[in-house]
Design a protein around this motif. Structure first.
Motif, PDB file in Angstrom:
ATOM      1  N   HIS A 170       0.820  -1.210   0.000  1.00 12.57           N
ATOM      2  CA  HIS A 170       0.000   0.000   0.000  1.00 12.57           C
ATOM      3  C   HIS A 170       0.863   1.274   0.000  1.00 12.57           C
ATOM      4  N   GLY A 171       2.135   1.108  -0.372  1.00 13.67           N
ATOM      5  CA  GLY A 171       3.026   2.260  -0.492  1.00 13.67           C
ATOM      6  C   GLY A 171       3.483   2.828   0.831  1.00 13.67           C
ATOM      7  N   ILE A 172       3.411   2.027   1.889  1.00 15.44           N
ATOM      8  CA  ILE A 172       3.826   2.476   3.220  1.00 15.44           C
ATOM      9  C   ILE A 172       5.075   1.693   3.616  1.00 15.44           C
ATOM     10  N   TYR A 173       6.163   2.395   3.902  1.00 12.70           N
ATOM     11  CA  TYR A 173       7.430   1.736   4.182  1.00 12.70           C
ATOM     12  C   TYR A 173       7.952   2.150   5.561  1.00 12.70           C
ATOM     13  N   ALA A 174       8.258   1.153   6.367  1.00 16.53           N
ATOM     14  CA  ALA A 174       8.775   1.429   7.707  1.00 16.53           C
ATOM     15  C   ALA A 174      10.165   2.045   7.592  1.00 16.53           C
ATOM     16  N   SER A 175      10.311   3.253   8.139  1.00 12.11           N
ATOM     17  CA  SER A 175      11.603   3.935   8.066  1.00 12.11           C
ATOM     18  C   SER A 175      12.250   4.084   9.442  1.00 12.11           C
ATOM     19  N   ARG A 176      11.448   3.886  10.491  1.00 14.55           N
ATOM     20  CA  ARG A 176      11.965   4.061  11.839  1.00 14.55           C
ATOM     21  C   ARG A 176      11.109   3.274  12.825  1.00 14.55           C
ATOM     22  N   GLU A 234       8.098  -3.355  23.066  1.00 11.27           N
ATOM     23  CA  GLU A 234       7.038  -2.439  22.652  1.00 11.27           C
ATOM     24  C   GLU A 234       7.589  -1.618  21.497  1.00 11.27           C
ATOM     25  N   ASP A 235       6.997  -1.824  20.317  1.00  8.84           N
ATOM     26  CA  ASP A 235       7.500  -1.221  19.087  1.00  8.84           C
ATOM     27  C   ASP A 235       6.491  -0.222  18.518  1.00  8.84           C
ATOM     28  N   THR A 236       6.967   0.963  18.214  1.00 10.10           N
ATOM     29  CA  THR A 236       6.161   1.968  17.520  1.00 10.10           C
ATOM     30  C   THR A 236       6.832   2.235  16.178  1.00 10.10           C
ATOM     31  N   THR A 237       6.092   1.960  15.085  1.00 10.16           N
ATOM     32  CA  THR A 237       6.670   2.026  13.746  1.00 10.16           C
ATOM     33  C   THR A 237       6.201   3.265  12.994  1.00 10.16           C
ATOM     34  N   TYR A 238       7.168   3.942  12.358  1.00 10.45           N
ATOM     35  CA  TYR A 238       6.892   5.156  11.582  1.00 10.45           C
ATOM     36  C   TYR A 238       7.097   4.872  10.098  1.00 10.45           C
ATOM     37  N   LYS A 279       5.073   9.387   9.950  1.00 12.52           N
ATOM     38  CA  LYS A 279       3.772   9.161  10.583  1.00 12.52           C
ATOM     39  C   LYS A 279       3.747   7.783  11.245  1.00 12.52           C
ATOM     40  N   ILE A 280       3.194   7.701  12.445  1.00 10.95           N
ATOM     41  CA  ILE A 280       3.089   6.414  13.129  1.00 10.95           C
ATOM     42  C   ILE A 280       2.009   5.573  12.464  1.00 10.95           C
ATOM     43  N   VAL A 281       2.342   4.311  12.160  1.00 13.07           N
ATOM     44  CA  VAL A 281       1.383   3.437  11.477  1.00 13.07           C
ATOM     45  C   VAL A 281       0.934   2.257  12.341  1.00 13.07           C
ATOM     46  N   GLU A 282       1.772   1.823  13.275  1.00 14.61           N
ATOM     47  CA  GLU A 282       1.368   0.696  14.117  1.00 14.61           C
ATOM     48  C   GLU A 282       2.175   0.636  15.406  1.00 14.61           C
ATOM     49  N   TYR A 283       1.579  -0.012  16.393  1.00 15.33           N
ATOM     50  CA  TYR A 283       2.218  -0.252  17.688  1.00 15.33           C
ATOM     51  C   TYR A 283       2.032  -1.721  18.035  1.00 15.33           C
ATOM     52  N   THR A 284       3.103  -2.376  18.462  1.00 19.25           N
ATOM     53  CA  THR A 284       3.035  -3.795  18.812  1.00 19.25           C
ATOM     54  C   THR A 284       3.714  -4.052  20.143  1.00 19.25           C
ATOM     55  N   LYS A 285       3.007  -4.789  21.003  1.00 16.35           N
ATOM     56  CA  LYS A 285       3.614  -5.297  22.227  1.00 16.35           C
ATOM     57  C   LYS A 285       3.844  -6.791  22.026  1.00 16.35           C
TER      58      LYS A 285
END
Length: 202
Positions: free
Chosen positions: A135-141, A171-175, A180-186
């Motif tokens: 969907h054109g969204i790439y994790a950069s951080r 606990e991961d917060t992905t940008y 822009k933050i797209v997801e959070y995972t524990k």
């Protein structure tokens, strides 16, 4: 074994000791010697998803979806994901396997409207990161915090570890590429199957 392989017992004991030193075997006093199963190396200095981490370890990856729901972000997840409390999020609870053994329990919250028809996607078949990329969204951080906690009863059963076991919790917060933050995972891990490593540079 000495008779089966036609070798001296002293030679056999030496060979077993070498395999223990190499980490292939484990010797437990009073019980015997056992073959070690492969462990996953969790590299803190590499940003990749769980599937990629298992691939690097040469393990077969499987995923079991335990729960999914569309819900409102509420105060906690609105703050984490930097959205409004009334915004929708999509929650996934997944049990991740390596070579058929449970390795991690992951509870993920995704900003709902960033993936078209997210509820129709089979997340047992497809990696979240792969879906984001499509969907054109790439994790950069990724911002990651980690700690050690004592697992509760349902968690120990799912991960196949004894009651009172200690887990490595992430606990991961992905940008994305736009910051822009797209997801959070524990994530809770089976520490019997996971090695933690990192590289420090001066």
């Amino acid at each position: 074994m000495a008779e089966e392989f036609s070798v001296d017992r002293k030679t056999l004991r030496k060979a077993i000791s070498v395999l223990v030193d190499e980490g292939i075997l484990t010797r437990i006093h009073g019980k015997g010697t056992y073959i070690n199963k492969r462990q996953v190396s969790y590299d803190l200095d590499i940003m990749d998803n769980f599937s990629q981490m298992l691939q690097r370890s040469g393990m077969k990856h499987e995923c079991r979806l335990l729960y999914k729901e569309k819900r409102k972000a509420g105060f906690k997840y609105a703050k984490i994901l930097q959205i409004n409390e009334d915004d929708d999020v999509y929650r996934l609870v997944r049990l991740r396997y390596g070579d058929g053994e449970p390795l991690a329990l992951q509870d993920t919250y995704i900003v709902y409207d960033i993936i078209e028809d997210i509820e129709s996607i089979d997340f047992e078949m497809y990696s979240l990161y792969d879906v984001l990329n499509q969907h054109g969204i790439y994790a950069s951080r990724m911002d990651e915090t980690f700690s050690f906690i004592e697992l509760s009863s349902p968690e120990t059963k799912l991960l196949g570890v004894p009651e009172g076991s200690i887990s490595f919790m992430t606990e991961d917060t992905t940008y994305d590429q736009n910051g822009k933050i797209v997801e959070y995972t524990k994530g809770l891990t089976n520490n019997n199957k996971l090695d933690i490593s990192m590289t420090l540079k001066k």
